[in-house]
Design a protein around this motif. Structure first.
Motif, PDB file in Angstrom:
ATOM      1  N   GLU A 137     -14.009  90.153  73.088  1.00 28.06           N
ATOM      2  CA  GLU A 137     -13.736  91.069  74.200  1.00 28.06           C
ATOM      3  C   GLU A 137     -12.747  90.324  75.087  1.00 28.06           C
ATOM      4  N   GLU A 138     -11.483  90.672  74.987  1.00 28.32           N
ATOM      5  CA  GLU A 138     -10.488  89.947  75.776  1.00 28.32           C
ATOM      6  C   GLU A 138     -10.823  90.079  77.263  1.00 28.32           C
ATOM      7  N   PRO A 139     -10.597  89.010  78.015  1.00 35.57           N
ATOM      8  CA  PRO A 139     -10.940  89.044  79.449  1.00 35.57           C
ATOM      9  C   PRO A 139     -10.221  90.178  80.182  1.00 35.57           C
ATOM     10  N   ALA A 140     -10.975  90.871  81.000  1.00 34.13           N
ATOM     11  CA  ALA A 140     -10.439  91.939  81.842  1.00 34.13           C
ATOM     12  C   ALA A 140      -9.899  91.337  83.131  1.00 34.13           C
ATOM     13  N   PRO A 141      -8.952  92.009  83.780  1.00 36.53           N
ATOM     14  CA  PRO A 141      -8.364  91.457  85.015  1.00 36.53           C
ATOM     15  C   PRO A 141      -9.394  91.079  86.080  1.00 36.53           C
ATOM     16  N   GLU A 142     -10.448  91.861  86.228  1.00 33.48           N
ATOM     17  CA  GLU A 142     -11.436  91.574  87.274  1.00 33.48           C
ATOM     18  C   GLU A 142     -12.283  90.343  86.978  1.00 33.48           C
ATOM     19  N   GLU A 143     -12.174  89.785  85.778  1.00 34.26           N
ATOM     20  CA  GLU A 143     -12.933  88.577  85.448  1.00 34.26           C
ATOM     21  C   GLU A 143     -12.312  87.314  86.041  1.00 34.26           C
ATOM     22  N   ASP A 144     -11.081  87.394  86.517  1.00 40.01           N
ATOM     23  CA  ASP A 144     -10.392  86.238  87.082  1.00 40.01           C
ATOM     24  C   ASP A 144     -10.344  85.083  86.080  1.00 40.01           C
ATOM     25  N   VAL A 145      -9.830  85.389  84.907  1.00 42.98           N
ATOM     26  CA  VAL A 145      -9.644  84.402  83.847  1.00 42.98           C
ATOM     27  C   VAL A 145      -8.142  84.161  83.705  1.00 42.98           C
ATOM     28  N   LEU A 146      -7.749  82.906  83.728  1.00 45.05           N
ATOM     29  CA  LEU A 146      -6.348  82.566  83.503  1.00 45.05           C
ATOM     30  C   LEU A 146      -6.053  82.745  82.017  1.00 45.05           C
ATOM     31  N   THR A 147      -5.106  83.606  81.691  1.00 49.15           N
ATOM     32  CA  THR A 147      -4.718  83.830  80.299  1.00 49.15           C
ATOM     33  C   THR A 147      -3.390  83.132  80.051  1.00 49.15           C
ATOM     34  N   VAL A 148      -3.369  82.300  79.001  1.00 52.32           N
ATOM     35  CA  VAL A 148      -2.152  81.577  78.634  1.00 52.32           C
ATOM     36  C   VAL A 148      -1.838  81.832  77.166  1.00 52.32           C
ATOM     37  N   ASP A 149      -0.591  81.674  76.814  1.00 54.55           N
ATOM     38  CA  ASP A 149      -0.134  81.885  75.446  1.00 54.55           C
ATOM     39  C   ASP A 149      -0.411  80.615  74.636  1.00 54.55           C
ATOM     40  N   ALA A 150      -1.355  80.689  73.725  1.00 55.22           N
ATOM     41  CA  ALA A 150      -1.776  79.517  72.953  1.00 55.22           C
ATOM     42  C   ALA A 150      -0.706  79.017  71.990  1.00 55.22           C
ATOM     43  N   ARG A 151       0.395  79.743  71.850  1.00 56.00           N
ATOM     44  CA  ARG A 151       1.498  79.286  70.982  1.00 56.00           C
ATOM     45  C   ARG A 151       2.416  78.302  71.699  1.00 56.00           C
ATOM     46  N   LEU A 152       2.261  78.185  73.029  1.00 54.71           N
ATOM     47  CA  LEU A 152       3.102  77.262  73.792  1.00 54.71           C
ATOM     48  C   LEU A 152       2.767  75.815  73.436  1.00 54.71           C
ATOM     49  N   PRO A 153       3.706  74.905  73.667  1.00 50.43           N
ATOM     50  CA  PRO A 153       3.415  73.489  73.419  1.00 50.43           C
ATOM     51  C   PRO A 153       2.231  73.017  74.266  1.00 50.43           C
ATOM     52  N   VAL A 154       1.457  72.098  73.709  1.00 48.96           N
ATOM     53  CA  VAL A 154       0.260  71.588  74.379  1.00 48.96           C
ATOM     54  C   VAL A 154       0.597  71.058  75.767  1.00 48.96           C
ATOM     55  N   ASP A 155       1.677  70.314  75.900  1.00 50.62           N
ATOM     56  CA  ASP A 155       2.041  69.753  77.206  1.00 50.62           C
ATOM     57  C   ASP A 155       2.281  70.850  78.238  1.00 50.62           C
ATOM     58  N   ASP A 156       2.891  71.955  77.833  1.00 45.83           N
ATOM     59  CA  ASP A 156       3.136  73.069  78.750  1.00 45.83           C
ATOM     60  C   ASP A 156       1.817  73.721  79.170  1.00 45.83           C
ATOM     61  N   LEU A 157       0.916  73.890  78.208  1.00 47.65           N
ATOM     62  CA  LEU A 157      -0.390  74.476  78.515  1.00 47.65           C
ATOM     63  C   LEU A 157      -1.170  73.583  79.470  1.00 47.65           C
ATOM     64  N   VAL A 158      -1.178  72.299  79.197  1.00 43.54           N
ATOM     65  CA  VAL A 158      -1.888  71.344  80.051  1.00 43.54           C
ATOM     66  C   VAL A 158      -1.320  71.378  81.464  1.00 43.54           C
ATOM     67  N   ALA A 159      -0.009  71.397  81.591  1.00 44.32           N
ATOM     68  CA  ALA A 159       0.615  71.419  82.919  1.00 44.32           C
ATOM     69  C   ALA A 159       0.231  72.686  83.680  1.00 44.32           C
ATOM     70  N   GLU A 160       0.258  73.821  83.019  1.00 48.16           N
ATOM     71  CA  GLU A 160      -0.082  75.088  83.679  1.00 48.16           C
ATOM     72  C   GLU A 160      -1.552  75.119  84.112  1.00 48.16           C
ATOM     73  N   ILE A 161      -2.434  74.682  83.229  1.00 50.29           N
ATOM     74  CA  ILE A 161      -3.869  74.709  83.548  1.00 50.29           C
ATOM     75  C   ILE A 161      -4.192  73.680  84.640  1.00 50.29           C
ATOM     76  N   ALA A 162      -3.596  72.505  84.548  1.00 53.06           N
ATOM     77  CA  ALA A 162      -3.832  71.464  85.557  1.00 53.06           C
ATOM     78  C   ALA A 162      -3.352  71.927  86.925  1.00 53.06           C
ATOM     79  N   ALA A 163      -2.223  72.589  86.981  1.00 54.29           N
ATOM     80  CA  ALA A 163      -1.704  73.089  88.264  1.00 54.29           C
ATOM     81  C   ALA A 163      -2.663  74.106  88.860  1.00 54.29           C
ATOM     82  N   ARG A 164      -3.211  74.973  88.050  1.00 55.91           N
ATOM     83  CA  ARG A 164      -4.177  75.973  88.537  1.00 55.91           C
ATOM     84  C   ARG A 164      -5.469  75.295  88.977  1.00 55.91           C
TER      85      ARG A 164
END
Length: 169
Positions: A137-164
């Motif tokens: 069940e993909e997260p709905a907007p009201e769940e306040d879940v950060l959705t990221v594209d898992a195809r991105l490079p690991v370093d980019d994902l880490v930077a985005e999640i760490a910033a949040r």
């Protein structure tokens, strides 16, 4: 410095939860636990035989993850955990009363299949992936879940999640 919280990496098998989780925990200087390591032995056996887990199978596993989260938070520590969190009810259980950042590593079926097929020595087989997508069940907007594209490079994902994560004041 942010208040202690747990980052929960969500997604189907092959989305990179473990890879991103380890890199993120290292960057943040926190503990990492792979939810796969917290499965009861019966669950691992079942999946190794190609049998999909049920909600009843997942309950003790989710309880173990929640216990780990509670222990980290009680000790005043932040942490990172990888957990498929396929259903909203599972995510609600993990979030229940805890300071969390839920991050959904979104990945399409074709890429997930190719990644899982390339794994060596993991109990979760490619044939189980369809059951995960059926359960998801993909997260709905009201769940306040950060959705990221898992195809991105690991370093980019880490930077985005760490910033949040830093903004969790």
């Amino acid at each position: 410095m942010t208040a202690p919280h747990i980052i929960v990496l969500l997604g189907v098998a092959g989305s990179g939860k473990t890879t991103v989780g380890k890199a993120l925990a290292q960057k943040l200087g926190t503990a990492f636990v792979d939810g796969d390591d917290l499965h009861p032995v019966a669950n691992v056996r079942k999946m190794a035989q190609g049998i999909a887990l049920t909600d009843d199978d997942r309950r003790p596993w989710l309880a173990r993850i929640a216990s780990w989260m509670d222990a980290e938070l009680a000790a005043g520590k932040s942490g990172v955990v990888a957990c498929s969190g396929l259903r909203r009810a599972y995510r609600d259980e993990l979030r229940d009363g805890r300071r969390t950042l839920l991050v959904y590593l979104h990945l399409d079926r074709a890429v997930a299949h190719s990644r899982v097929a390339a794994r060596v020595g993991h109990f979760f087989t490619e044939k189980l992936l369809d059951s995960q997508f059926a359960t998801l069940e993909e997260p709905a907007p009201e769940e306040d879940v950060l959705t990221v594209d898992a195809r991105l490079p690991v370093d980019d994902l880490v930077a985005e999640i760490a910033a949040r994560s830093v903004r969790m004041e």
